[in-house]
Design a protein around this motif. Structure first.
Motif, PDB file in Angstrom:
ATOM      1  N   ASP A  37      -4.161  -6.206  -2.976  1.00 44.89           N
ATOM      2  CA  ASP A  37      -5.270  -6.629  -3.847  1.00 44.89           C
ATOM      3  C   ASP A  37      -5.974  -7.881  -3.338  1.00 44.89           C
ATOM      4  OD1 ASP A  37      -3.348  -8.535  -4.281  1.00 44.89           O
ATOM      5  OD2 ASP A  37      -3.382  -8.416  -6.471  1.00 44.89           O
ATOM      6  N   THR A  86      -5.780  -1.785  -4.350  1.00 46.14           N
ATOM      7  CA  THR A  86      -6.689  -1.719  -5.495  1.00 46.14           C
ATOM      8  C   THR A  86      -8.074  -1.292  -5.025  1.00 46.14           C
ATOM      9  OG1 THR A  86      -7.233  -4.062  -5.296  1.00 46.14           O
ATOM     10  CG2 THR A  86      -5.435  -3.492  -6.765  1.00 46.14           C
ATOM     11  N   SER A 102      -9.198  -5.046 -10.197  1.00 48.56           N
ATOM     12  CA  SER A 102      -7.743  -4.920 -10.322  1.00 48.56           C
ATOM     13  C   SER A 102      -7.355  -4.210 -11.611  1.00 48.56           C
ATOM     14  CB  SER A 102      -7.083  -6.302 -10.270  1.00 48.56           C
ATOM     15  OG  SER A 102      -7.300  -6.917  -9.023  1.00 48.56           O
ATOM     16  N   LYS A 115     -11.043  -9.426 -10.683  1.00 48.02           N
ATOM     17  CA  LYS A 115     -10.097  -9.105 -11.760  1.00 48.02           C
ATOM     18  C   LYS A 115     -10.452  -7.766 -12.389  1.00 48.02           C
ATOM     19  CE  LYS A 115      -7.686 -11.118 -15.703  1.00 48.02           C
ATOM     20  NZ  LYS A 115      -7.553  -9.823 -16.382  1.00 48.02           N
TER      21      LYS A 115
END
Length: 583
Positions: free
Chosen positions: A168, A131, A240, A237
Motif C-alpha cells: 500500500d 491496494t 486503501s 486512505k
C-alpha cells in the motif's frame, strides 16, 4: 494403560525411557518412530539400526533389549521384531476402543493436539495483495495455504496472529493520484471501485512516460503524499479503504478473517531505526551511495548485496521487511514468523532472514523461528500460466464465481428435487472447497495444474469426494433417526472385523497427519490422510452393515461412523473448507 492422542509421541517417550535404562540416552539414541506399512503394524521404530551401526553392535539384539525394557507397552500393543532390528507395534483392539471412546469430539481432538505449540505466539503473513488492484489467480495460493497453516498452528495450541502485509505504498501511487485527479468516474468508483482504480492507474501510467513533464507532475503528487499533504493522504486512505472492502468480499468466501492489515505504509516511519542499528553493528555498509548488507559466507550471496536503502535515500522492500520482523518480535512477542509467498521471492527472504539473524544476535534480541513458506505456480492444462481466453490475468472473484456456477450445474443435475436455496448452498461449499482443496492437496513446492474436471470430480483426492464422504456418514444417522451429536454408542465393543480394525487404526493416526502437516507447514499431508481415511471408511461401509440387530455390534459400528465424521469434519475445517449435512 490407554493410548494418548499422539501415539507416535507416546511410543517415542517410552522407547527413550527404555534406552535410558540401558544407558543409551546420553549417546544420541533416537527411536525414529513412524507410521508403519499396515502389513507390519501401526507404528515402527527404526532407531536401533542406526544406533547399532554407529556403535558397532548387533541391531537386532539391541532392539530386543529395548523391547524387554519397554515391557509396559505390551499392555496396549503387540510388539514384534522384523528384519535386522525394526520394532513393530500393533495396537490391540481394546486399546483402539479406548482411544476412540476418549476422542469423541473436535474439542477433544484439539485438546490432544494442543501441546505442540501451547503458550507460543505465531505471526502468519499471507495473501498480501497490492491496494488499488484486483486480486487475481496468482493470489489464490498464498491465501489458501496461509489460512490452512494458521488453522493448523492454532489447533496445535499456538496463539496465531494473521497479518495481511498489504502493498500500500510506493511510486505507483503518484501515477494513480495523477490519473484520479483527471479522469475519475465517480459512479464507477461507487459500483466497482477496484476496477475503476485499476483503470485510473493505467491511464496515469500511460500519460506519464519517462522524461515527460507529466511524469514529473506524478512524482510531485507522490512527494506530496509522502510529506503528508492532506488531500493526497485522504485520497490514499480512500484507495486503501475501498481496496480492503473489496478484498474482504473474497476473504469471506474463503473463510479468512485477518487480525491486522499492516501494510508497507505502517513501517514507513520505522525504517530509520533499521538503518541506524545495522550501521552501529557494522552489518551494513555504504556502497555506491546505497546502504547494503553483504553475506560473504553464503555461496550465492557473497557478491550479491542486500540493498536496504537506495542511493537517493529511499526505502525499499528490504527496509520495510526488516522493520516488520522487528515489530512482530517486539510488539507481538512472536515465537515464530511465517511468511507465505511464491517461490520467486526465495532469494529475498533468504537474505532477509540471514540479515535478521545476524542483527538480532548483535543486539541480543530474542530471535523467533523464521519460516518462508514458498509455493509453485498455478498453470493451465498446457503447463503455461493460467490465463483468460484472450490472454489476460484471471481475476480471483471471477474464478470463484465460475467454481460456484460449475458446482451448481452439477448439483442441479444430480439433485433437481432440492430447492434452489439448498442447491446454491451446496454449490458454494463444493465449488469454493474444490478450488481450495485442489491447491492444498498438492505439495506446495510444486506447480499445480488447474483442471475444473479433476477438482470437481466425485472420485479421487478431491473436495467433492471428501464432502460426500461426510454427507454419507451423516445420512446413516439421519436414516436411522439418530442424532449424530449424541450417537448411541454405549456398550460398544472393540473392533473385530478387518475393515473395522483398519478404520480404527486409520482414525488413531489423525494425530500423526496433523503433526506432520504442522511441523513441515505442508497441508498436503493432512489432505492425503483425509483421503485415505475416507477410503478406509468406504471399505468398512461396503463390508460391514451398521444398523444391525446386535446392540454391541451396532454400537461399535456407530462409534466408528461417528469418529470418522468428526475426524473428517475437523480435518476439512483445518484446511479451511466448510462441510455439509447432505449433498
Amino acid at each position: 494403560m490407554s493410548l494418548p492422542f499422539n501415539v507416535a509421541a507416546h511410543l517415542d517417550a517410552r522407547l527413550r525411557a527404555a534406552a535410558d535404562r540401558l544407558g543409551l540416552a546420553g549417546r544420541g539414541f533416537d527411536p525414529e518412530v513412524r507410521v508403519a506399512d499396515p502389513a507390519h503394524g501401526d507404528y515402527q521404530a527404526n532407531g536401533a539400526l542406526a544406533f547399532a551401526k554407529r556403535e558397532k553392535q548387533n541391531p537386532r539384539a539391541l532392539a530386543q533389549q529395548i523391547v524387554d525394557q519397554a515391557a509396559e507397552l505390551s499392555a496396549d500393543f503387540d510388539l514384534t521384531l522384523a528384519g535386522p532390528g525394526f520394532i513393530n507395534f500393533r495396537a490391540k483392539p481394546a486399546s483402539l476402543l479406548t482411544w476412540l471412546s476418549t476422542h469423541d469430539s473436535e474439542e477433544q481432538l484439539r485438546a490432544g493436539a494442543s501441546a505442540s505449540h501451547a503458550g507460543q505466539t505465531w505471526v502468519v503473513d499471507y495473501s498480501s495483495p497490492n491496494t488499488a488492484k484486483q486480486m487475481h489467480v496468482g493470489h489464490l495460493r498464498s491465501a489458501v495455504i496461509g489460512e490452512a497453516i494458521c488453522r493448523l498452528l492454532a489447533f496445535t495450541g499456538a496463539k496465531v496472529i494473521r497479518d495481511n502485509h498489504l502493498g500500500d505504498w510506493g511510486t505507483q501511487f503518484g501515477k494513480l493520484i495523477y490519473g484520479y485527479k483527471r479522469w475519475v468516474d465517480d459512479e464507477a468508483l461507487m459500483t466497482d471501485p477496484i476496477e475503476e482504480l485499476e483503470r485510473l492507474y493505467k491511464l496515469g501510467h500511460a500519460a506519464t512516460p519517462d522524461g515527460s513533464p507529466e511524469l514529473e507532475e506524478a512524482k510531485r503528487e507522490l512527494v506530496k503524499l509522502q510529506t503528508g499533504d492532506a488531500q493526497n493522504v485522504a485520497l490514499w486512505k480512500k484507495f486503501s479503504d475501498v481496496s480492503l472492502a473489496a478484498f474482504q468480499q473474497i476473504y469471506d468466501r474463503l473463510g479468512i478473517v485477518f487480525d491486522h492489515n499492516l501494510g508497507e505504509s505502517f513501517y514507513n516511519d520505522k525504517v530509520e531505526r533499521i538503518y541506524r542499528e545495522l550501521g552501529e553493528t557494522k552489518l551494513a555498509e555504504t556502497s555506491e551511495g546505497a546502504l547494503v548488507v553483504f553475506h560473504p559466507e553464503h555461496p550465492r550471496f557473497a557478491k550479491q548485496p542486500f540493498l536496504i536503502r537506495k542511493a537517493d535515500g529511499a526505502s525499499n522492500y528490504a527496509s520495510t521487511d526488516l522493520a516488520t520482523a522487528l515489530y512482530r518480535t517486539e510488539h507481538f512477542t512472536a515465537d515464530g514468523i511465517v511468511v507465505v509467498t511464491d517461490f520467486r521471492q526465495g532469494d529475498h527472504f533468504e537474505q532477509l532472514f540471514l540479515t535478521v539473524k545476524k542483527w538480532f544476535a548483535a543486539k541480543s534480541y530474542r530471535l523467533p523461528e523464521l519460516h518462508h513458506v514458498t509455493f509453485g505456480a498455478v498453470t493451465g492444462e498446457d503447463g503455461k500460466a493460467l490465463k483468460t481466453r484472450d490472454g489476460g490475468v484471471i481475476k480471483l472473484k471471477a474464478l470463484l464465481d465460475e467454481a460456484e456456477d460449475r458446482a451448481f450445474a452439477i448439483v442441479t443435475e444430480k439433485n433437481p428435487d432440492l430447492s434452489e436455496d439448498e442447491r446454491r448452498e451446496i454449490a458454494r461449499a463444493v465449488g469454493i472447497g474444490a478450488v481450495q482443496y485442489a491447491d492444498l492437496a498438492q505439495n506446495r513446492s510444486s506447480n499445480y495444474v488447474f483442471s475444473w474436471d479433476k477438482m470437481l470430480a466425485l472420485e479421487g483426492n478431491t473436495a467433492p469426494y471428501l464432502l460426500y464422504a461426510v454427507a454419507r456418514v451423516r445420512s446413516i444417522f439421519r436414516k436411522a433417526e439418530l442424532d449424530p451429536a449424541q450417537p448411541p454408542v454405549a456398550g460398544a465393543t472393540a473392533p473385530e472385523t478387518a475393515q473395522e480394525l483398519a478404520l480404527a487404526r486409520k482414525l488413531v493416526q489423525f494425530a500423526d497427519a496433523v503433526k506432520l502437516a504442522t511441523d513441515q507447514l505442508r497441508p498436503h499431508f493432512l489432505c492425503l490422510y483425509l483421503f485415505e481415511l475416507a477410503g478406509a471408511y468406504s471399505a468398512f461401509y461396503a463390508a460391514d452393515k451398521v444398523i444391525v440387530d446386535d446392540p454391541a455390534v451396532r454400537a461399535r459400528r456407530l462409534l466408528l461412523c461417528h469418529r470418522t465424521l468428526i475426524t473428517l469434519e475437523t480435518g476439512l475445517h483445518l484446511l479451511g473448507l466448510r462441510t455439509l449435512e447432505r449433498m
